[in-house]
Design a protein around this motif. Structure first.
Motif, PDB file in Angstrom:
ATOM      1  N   TRP A  59     -10.581   2.894  10.254  1.00  0.00           N
ATOM      2  CA  TRP A  59      -9.704   2.044   9.449  1.00  0.00           C
ATOM      3  C   TRP A  59     -10.452   1.485   8.239  1.00  0.00           C
ATOM      4  CZ3 TRP A  59      -7.665   3.826  13.649  1.00  0.00           C
ATOM      5  CH2 TRP A  59      -6.301   3.750  13.874  1.00  0.00           C
ATOM      6  N   ARG A  60     -11.708   1.122   8.432  1.00  0.00           N
ATOM      7  CA  ARG A  60     -12.495   0.559   7.334  1.00  0.00           C
ATOM      8  C   ARG A  60     -12.788   1.606   6.253  1.00  0.00           C
ATOM      9  NH1 ARG A  60     -12.250  -4.891   6.813  1.00  0.00           N
ATOM     10  NH2 ARG A  60     -12.324  -5.853   8.878  1.00  0.00           N
ATOM     11  N   ALA A  61     -12.665   2.876   6.603  1.00  0.00           N
ATOM     12  CA  ALA A  61     -12.846   3.928   5.599  1.00  0.00           C
ATOM     13  C   ALA A  61     -11.635   4.051   4.690  1.00  0.00           C
ATOM     14  CB  ALA A  61     -13.115   5.263   6.287  1.00  0.00           C
ATOM     15  N   SER A  62     -10.540   3.429   5.077  1.00  0.00           N
ATOM     16  CA  SER A  62      -9.316   3.475   4.270  1.00  0.00           C
ATOM     17  C   SER A  62      -9.271   2.287   3.324  1.00  0.00           C
ATOM     18  CB  SER A  62      -8.091   3.453   5.182  1.00  0.00           C
ATOM     19  OG  SER A  62      -6.918   3.151   4.447  1.00  0.00           O
ATOM     20  N   PRO A  63      -8.870   2.485   2.079  1.00  0.00           N
ATOM     21  CA  PRO A  63      -8.731   1.335   1.159  1.00  0.00           C
ATOM     22  C   PRO A  63      -7.613   0.391   1.573  1.00  0.00           C
ATOM     23  CG  PRO A  63      -7.858   3.333   0.154  1.00  0.00           C
ATOM     24  CD  PRO A  63      -8.537   3.758   1.415  1.00  0.00           C
ATOM     25  N   GLY A  64      -6.672   0.883   2.393  1.00  0.00           N
ATOM     26  CA  GLY A  64      -5.553   0.034   2.787  1.00  0.00           C
ATOM     27  C   GLY A  64      -5.976  -1.190   3.561  1.00  0.00           C
ATOM     28  N   VAL A  65      -6.977  -1.065   4.442  1.00  0.00           N
ATOM     29  CA  VAL A  65      -7.389  -2.203   5.256  1.00  0.00           C
ATOM     30  C   VAL A  65      -8.054  -3.272   4.401  1.00  0.00           C
ATOM     31  CG1 VAL A  65      -9.693  -1.386   5.879  1.00  0.00           C
ATOM     32  CG2 VAL A  65      -8.419  -2.787   7.479  1.00  0.00           C
ATOM     33  N   TRP A  66      -8.740  -2.876   3.345  1.00  0.00           N
ATOM     34  CA  TRP A  66      -9.377  -3.859   2.463  1.00  0.00           C
ATOM     35  C   TRP A  66      -8.332  -4.573   1.614  1.00  0.00           C
ATOM     36  CZ3 TRP A  66     -14.208  -4.641   3.856  1.00  0.00           C
ATOM     37  CH2 TRP A  66     -14.890  -3.615   4.503  1.00  0.00           C
ATOM     38  N   LEU A  67      -7.296  -3.848   1.205  1.00  0.00           N
ATOM     39  CA  LEU A  67      -6.191  -4.500   0.495  1.00  0.00           C
ATOM     40  C   LEU A  67      -5.488  -5.487   1.412  1.00  0.00           C
ATOM     41  CD1 LEU A  67      -4.345  -4.550  -2.094  1.00  0.00           C
ATOM     42  CD2 LEU A  67      -2.892  -2.921  -0.871  1.00  0.00           C
ATOM     43  N   ALA A  68      -5.227  -5.083   2.662  1.00  0.00           N
ATOM     44  CA  ALA A  68      -4.559  -5.969   3.612  1.00  0.00           C
ATOM     45  C   ALA A  68      -5.400  -7.205   3.892  1.00  0.00           C
ATOM     46  CB  ALA A  68      -4.269  -5.214   4.904  1.00  0.00           C
ATOM     47  N   ALA A  76       0.826  -1.204   0.000  1.00  0.00           N
ATOM     48  CA  ALA A  76       0.000   0.000   0.000  1.00  0.00           C
ATOM     49  C   ALA A  76       0.863   1.259   0.000  1.00  0.00           C
ATOM     50  CB  ALA A  76      -0.926  -0.007   1.218  1.00  0.00           C
ATOM     51  N   ILE A  77       1.908   1.263   0.804  1.00  0.00           N
ATOM     52  CA  ILE A  77       2.789   2.444   0.841  1.00  0.00           C
ATOM     53  C   ILE A  77       3.500   2.625  -0.488  1.00  0.00           C
ATOM     54  CG2 ILE A  77       4.879   3.355   1.892  1.00  0.00           C
ATOM     55  CD1 ILE A  77       3.964   2.168   4.540  1.00  0.00           C
ATOM     56  N   ALA A  78       3.991   1.517  -1.055  1.00  0.00           N
ATOM     57  CA  ALA A  78       4.699   1.611  -2.335  1.00  0.00           C
ATOM     58  C   ALA A  78       3.788   2.118  -3.442  1.00  0.00           C
ATOM     59  CB  ALA A  78       5.287   0.244  -2.702  1.00  0.00           C
ATOM     60  N   ILE A  79       2.579   1.583  -3.508  1.00  0.00           N
ATOM     61  CA  ILE A  79       1.637   2.046  -4.537  1.00  0.00           C
ATOM     62  C   ILE A  79       1.298   3.517  -4.316  1.00  0.00           C
ATOM     63  CG2 ILE A  79      -0.707   1.770  -5.429  1.00  0.00           C
ATOM     64  CD1 ILE A  79      -0.474  -1.198  -4.949  1.00  0.00           C
ATOM     65  N   GLY A  80       1.168   3.923  -3.065  1.00  0.00           N
ATOM     66  CA  GLY A  80       0.910   5.327  -2.783  1.00  0.00           C
ATOM     67  C   GLY A  80       2.017   6.226  -3.286  1.00  0.00           C
ATOM     68  N   LEU A  81       3.260   5.817  -3.075  1.00  0.00           N
ATOM     69  CA  LEU A  81       4.389   6.608  -3.558  1.00  0.00           C
ATOM     70  C   LEU A  81       4.446   6.649  -5.076  1.00  0.00           C
ATOM     71  CD1 LEU A  81       7.151   5.416  -1.055  1.00  0.00           C
ATOM     72  CD2 LEU A  81       5.921   7.584  -1.035  1.00  0.00           C
ATOM     73  N   VAL A  82       4.053   5.550  -5.706  1.00  0.00           N
ATOM     74  CA  VAL A  82       4.123   5.479  -7.169  1.00  0.00           C
ATOM     75  C   VAL A  82       2.974   6.244  -7.819  1.00  0.00           C
ATOM     76  CG1 VAL A  82       3.941   3.898  -9.135  1.00  0.00           C
ATOM     77  CG2 VAL A  82       5.388   3.302  -7.194  1.00  0.00           C
ATOM     78  N   ALA A  83       1.778   6.125  -7.275  1.00  0.00           N
ATOM     79  CA  ALA A  83       0.581   6.611  -7.979  1.00  0.00           C
ATOM     80  C   ALA A  83       0.093   7.977  -7.525  1.00  0.00           C
ATOM     81  CB  ALA A  83      -0.556   5.601  -7.815  1.00  0.00           C
ATOM     82  N   ALA A  84       0.490   8.445  -6.353  1.00  0.00           N
ATOM     83  CA  ALA A  84      -0.093   9.684  -5.823  1.00  0.00           C
ATOM     84  C   ALA A  84       0.257  10.903  -6.677  1.00  0.00           C
ATOM     85  CB  ALA A  84       0.357   9.897  -4.379  1.00  0.00           C
ATOM     86  N   ALA A  85       1.559  11.111  -6.910  1.00  0.00           N
ATOM     87  CA  ALA A  85       1.963  12.298  -7.668  1.00  0.00           C
ATOM     88  C   ALA A  85       1.430  12.279  -9.100  1.00  0.00           C
ATOM     89  CB  ALA A  85       3.484  12.427  -7.647  1.00  0.00           C
ATOM     90  N   PRO A  86       1.554  11.161  -9.856  1.00  0.00           N
ATOM     91  CA  PRO A  86       0.948  11.140 -11.195  1.00  0.00           C
ATOM     92  C   PRO A  86      -0.566  11.314 -11.150  1.00  0.00           C
ATOM     93  CG  PRO A  86       2.552   9.375 -10.980  1.00  0.00           C
ATOM     94  CD  PRO A  86       2.361   9.953  -9.620  1.00  0.00           C
TER      95      PRO A  86
END
Length: 1031
Positions: free
Chosen positions: A961-970, A830-840
């Motif tokens: 936490w459930r409002a975050s997409p990260g918990v569903w990915l995890a 989740a952190i890696a995808i955030g770093l890759v996709a956020a700025a673009p």
């Protein structure tokens, strides 16, 4: 001296310990062995004769209960030998003597009632009934060595149940459970039988350290137990089939993989690498797909570059043929004369010639510099308000004639312009004590070039916004073509050119103008007609030689500033507007370019199009081009009328104009309250000027009123009427109705339908994606690097990302559990995808917010634009996800299916891009990438890995936490990495400990899709509210 171990054994009550078949309880006599069920078998004579047996006949007697004195009992299962023997020599044979093998198919038992052996096994104990009578050589060898050690008065080490000195075993499985279930699935129970049930032994020190370090005890690379009867988990790369009851283990065949504790081989996916003995599968098809796609993209870009170079060479050849020099240096001088640029060195001259050369497919090629071209060809006397297209057409150049024909077709009229009238116009925002506009009365005539001037805060922009329908006035009346009504509905007929050249830098001049035309021209037009109109606009604006050049950005310009301004004007002319407003059209341009732009606007006004500009301190040449002036101060009128009479007006007030002064500068100084150099005495304040205009306007409407100056004649003046008067001559109700009906029909035809706008916006957005090659490859490289580093971090685990407690009854054998690796991997993903996709993701909209506002105000569909931009990034997003997921899983090799993981990652990319879109709507583009990256880190941390989701539930904060997409990915990762091992681990306990659910894969996928869509809905709302919310 006796050892500590022997002393311990001598003091230990062996009857309290689990049975040890290898430990002799009595001295065996004659041939003896242990069978496959660890029963002790020895030769013994029959107690009495029967029909089947002779008295004294030697039989094999096998019994499971090896308590002391069991050799003298008659219990157990009896087997005849392959050769009958009634002699007494059998007892004299050594215990290792094979004697005659047992006939295992005809067992006997001792019947207490008849005191004789009878056929069958009825009534035997569970331990004796299991006896097979088949020699298990491994068991027997250990038994023989223990006997020898006892005979030598040594400690029977071979019979020790545990490897740790002094350790006492503990039985962990009851006989009933063994009979019903056997060895637990995924374990190797090589020595365990009914008579040697699974046991637990305290581990040796090194093994204890290994278990605490989350490793199974090994010797020479093989899993080992801490005693002969302790089961071990099946070796990685091997499997222990259920059919063999844990007795055998086999190496994993090629094309399959076996994780630790595998009961059967898992087939590898098609195209995966799984050599013999694999404990994981390595996905190869994705890496092949990535390499092929990258290669195809690279080849495609090179081919397009080669094609572009061919076209450029062709244009260069055309330019050389048209402008063939007669002597060296002529080309350089000619180019410099046309462009106004300084002469470049020889190594740069060729590139400049190519950029400035005419396009091969241009419809109009600029000719000699001393011949008027484009709109500048309209060099003829102008009768204000009386110019009609049909009257002056014979004098038009071909390009202007084409433009006029298109305008006539678009407006269904020969009079192209709109007239504006406004009476007592006032605008006062809510919560503001002082109105921004106050009692503004006047008119703007059709086909005039009108300038709005004033100092900062004079209300110029507000006045223009009201006339364009962007801002709703709070009081007064505004009419268009003598017809009052809602101004907002006329936005499709009005063009607006902002001060900044808001154009797409990735598109060419032609593409920018063509898109505007396709969106805004009547929907009944054919594409060929639209292109012809665009060509005429480009020709008239003298942009033919750069029509196929990228516009570029302000920081990285490709065309000049004047050409960018003309392109911006062309985007509005492409829509065939009846009126066009421009905010500071000369701002940032040099004097020559500014004069050129104003000549173009003057020519447009001569065609009948109403041109209204906001301008500051125009040079004298530009000031003389203006037809009318509207001078504002403090939101009120100072003057409204012809430019030719402004000097006379201010001279009436007492200001003196020098014959050598720039009248534009003088007027600017006067209306900003800085007119003291032009009026030595008297009041020069803006308030006095406003009051003077109000008095004069009132006097102009009062018969016989005094005007303060003997030469002032209201009947002949073109000054606007005063307060309370009508702005323009009122038409009859029938004429107003006809005008309204005609305008309504015209407005209904304007603009492409929603589906067409969506298609056009999508085509433009995809072209933008294609042109942004450097950003694309940077994003792919960043995604690949993130996947590589994360995969490298997980590589040492060989795909084992979950270790739990073994299912009962083997839970005591468990090594240190690892419940965190699965959710932590999801956290890192989740952190890696955030770093890759956020700025673009921010760049999707933030770079074009101003352009979108400009287009939306002109009638473009916000929904079509938003949908097209959102869809256009999906291919790039999928490719970034493919690069990331491929390198991640080829190194970390988890058991999660690659397709499942890719879809989950792609949906998370979708969520992060949507979140970044929300940020881009409310935050300035300079700060948006940083804030979007920070938010992506936050939603990644809220994945439930740390702090664990179970703790969050105790805090009653799970909803956050459930409002975050990260918990569903995890949860997807946790379920896919843990559920496959439910046969060997207590996964329910792991789920309780972490707080995740094990099932609901597709439900979690749908939730991610819903969250990503919700972010986009919020971002779409931000398109409407973002201007107010933007910080």
């Amino acid at each position: 001296m006796p050892s500590q171990d022997s002393t311990f054994l001598s003091q230990l009550d062996l009857s309290a310990l689990p049975q040890d078949p290898f430990l002799p309880q009595d001295q065996p006599l004659g041939p003896t062995f242990l069978d496959t069920e660890a029963c002790l078998c020895h030769v013994q004579a029959t107690p009495d004769s029967t029909k089947a047996l002779q008295k004294g006949e030697r039989l094999w007697r096998c019994f499971g209960n090896q308590t002391e004195g069991a050799l003298l009992h008659r219990t157990g299962k009896w087997f005849r030998t392959t050769k009958r023997d009634t002699g007494t020599t059998a007892y004299q044979l050594p215990i290792r003597d094979p004697y005659y093998p047992a006939v295992t198919g005809e067992p006997f038992r001792f019947d207490n009632a008849s005191q004789a052996l009878v056929a069958g096994t009825d009534g035997l104990s569970v331990w004796d009934a299991a006896c097979t009578g088949e020699n298990q050589t491994t068991f027997s060898a250990a038994f023989y060595q223990a006997v020898d050690q006892q005979n030598r008065n040594e400690l029977p080490i071979e019979a020790a149940p545990c490897w740790r000195p002094g350790a006492v075993p503990m039985q962990i499985q009851e006989v009933s459970d063994w009979q019903s279930k056997g060895c637990s699935e995924g374990f190797l129970c090589a020595n365990n039988t009914v008579n040697s049930l699974p046991q637990f032994c305290p581990p040796v020190v090194d093994c204890q350290k290994a278990r605490l370090g989350n490793h199974v005890c090994q010797l020479n690379g093989k899993n080992i137990g801490m005693g002969r009867w302790e089961p071990v988990i099946c070796q990685a790369g091997w499997y222990c089939p259920r059919s063999a009851n844990g007795r055998q283990t086999f190496i994993c065949p090629k094309g399959t993989y076996c994780q630790p504790g595998a009961p059967s081989p898992t087939p590898c996916s098609i195209g995966s690498s799984c050599p013999e003995g694999s404990s994981f599968e390595r996905f190869l098809i994705p890496i092949v797909i990535v390499l092929v796609l990258d290669l195809l993209l690279l080849i495609g870009m090179l081919l397009l570059k080669y094609r572009s170079n061919l076209k450029k060479n062709a244009r260069s050849h055309r330019f050389d043929m048209v402008n063939k020099p007669k002597a060296p240096g002529v080309v350089k001088g000619f180019t410099a004369a046309i462009t106004g640029y300084k002469q470049l060195p020889d190594d740069q001259q060729r590139e400049t010639e190519l950029e400035m050369s005419p396009m091969v497919d241009a419809t109009y090629i600029p000719g000699r510099q001393d011949v008027w071209s484009g709109f500048a060809a309209l060099d003829m006397p102008y009768d204000h308000g009386a110019m009609h297209a049909d009257k002056v057409e014979p004098g038009y150049t071909p390009e202007i004639r084409a433009f006029v024909e298109s305008m006539r077709k678009a407006t269904d009229a020969s009079d192209f312009g709109l007239s504006f009238g406004y009476n007592q116009l006032t605008f006062q925002p809510k919560g503001v004590n002082r109105p921004i506009l106050q009692n503004v009365t006047g008119s703007i005539k059709r086909g005039s070039l009108t300038a709005i001037m004033g100092g900062s805060g004079a209300g110029k922009s507000t006045f223009v916004n009201v006339l364009m329908g962007k801002t709703v006035y709070t009081n007064g009346v505004v009419s268009i073509n003598n017809t009052p009504g809602k101004l907002k509905r006329y936005k499709k007929l009005i063009g607006y050119v902002p001060q900044d050249d808001v154009v797409l830098p990735e598109l060419t001049v032609y593409e920018n103008i063509l898109h505007s035309a396709r969106i805004r021209l009547p929907c009944t037009w054919k594409d060929s007609d639209i292109k012809a109109h665009v060509n005429s606009v480009i020709d008239c604006l003298e942009l033919s030689h750069v029509r196929d050049s990228l516009v570029g950005s302000v920081g990285k310009p490709v065309i000049s500033g004047g050409q960018r301004k003309r392109a911006s004007i062309g985007m509005e002319l492409a829509a065939a507007p009846m009126a066009i407003f421009l905010d500071e059209p000369t701002s940032g341009l040099d004097a020559t370019a500014a004069s050129s732009i104003m000549r173009t606007l003057k020519a447009l006004a001569r065609l009948g199009i109403s041109v209204i500009v906001i301008i500051h301190q125009p040079r004298l040449e530009i000031f003389d081009m203006l037809d009318d002036l509207i001078l504002l101060a403090n939101g009120q009128l100072i003057y409204e009328g012809p430019e030719s009479e402004v000097r006379e007006f201010f001279e009436h007030v007492g200001f003196q104009f020098s014959s050598h002064a720039n009248f534009g500068d003088v007027v600017t100084d006067i209306i900003t309250g800085n007119g003291r150099p032009y009026k030595r005495t008297g009041d020069i304040s803006k308030e006095s000027l406003i009051m003077n205009w109000r008095q004069r306007s009132a006097a102009a409407t009062t018969p016989g009123g005094a005007h303060g100056h003997p030469d002032f004649n209201p009947a002949d003046s073109r000054f606007s009427l005063g307060p309370g008067s009508l702005v323009v001559p009122q038409s009859s109700s029938r004429e107003a109705k006809n005008n309204g009906t005609k305008m309504h029909k015209l407005l209904r035809k304007r603009g492409a339908p929603l589906w067409k706008q969506t298609e056009l916006c999508l085509r433009r957005a995809m072209l933008q994606q294609h042109r942004a090659k450097s950003a694309f490859w940077f994003e792919m490289g960043l995604a690949s690097l993130a996947g590589f580093l994360l995969g490298l971090a997980e590589h040492s685990k060989d795909g084992v990302l979950f270790v739990g407690l073994y299912n009962r009854p083997y839970d005591i054998l468990s090594i240190a559990s690892d419940f965190k690796s699965a959710p932590e991997m999801a956290l890192l993903v989740a952190i890696a995808i955030g770093l890759v996709a956020a700025a673009p993701g921010v760049r999707v909209f933030s770079e074009e917010i101003l352009l979108h506002r400009r287009e939306a105000e002109a009638g473009h569909s916000r929904l079509a634009y938003f949908v097209a931009k959102s869809v256009s990034v999906v291919p790039r997003m999928a490719l970034a996800c493919l690069h990331f997921s491929t390198l991640l899983f080829i190194l970390s090799v988890p058991v999660i299916p690659w397709t499942t993981a890719f879809v989950a990652n792609l949906l998370y990319f979708y969520c992060i891009t949507g979140l970044a879109s929300c940020v881009s709507m409310v935050v300035r583009r300079e700060e948006a990438p940083l804030l979007a990256t920070m938010l992506s880190l936050i939603v990644g941390i809220l994945s439930g890995a740390a702090p664990p989701l179970s703790n969050v539930k105790d805090w009653h904060m799970e909803w956050l936490w459930r409002a975050s997409p990260g918990v569903w990915l995890a949860e997807i990762y946790f379920g896919q990495l843990v559920s496959p091992f439910a046969y060997i681990y207590d996964v329910a306990m792991a789920a309780r400990y972490t707080g995740f659910h094990l099932d609901g894969l597709w439900f979690n996928m749908l939730i991610l899709l819903a969250i990503g869509t919700l972010y986009r809905v919020i971002a779409y709302v931000g398109l409407f509210l973002g201007r107010r919310m933007r910080v």
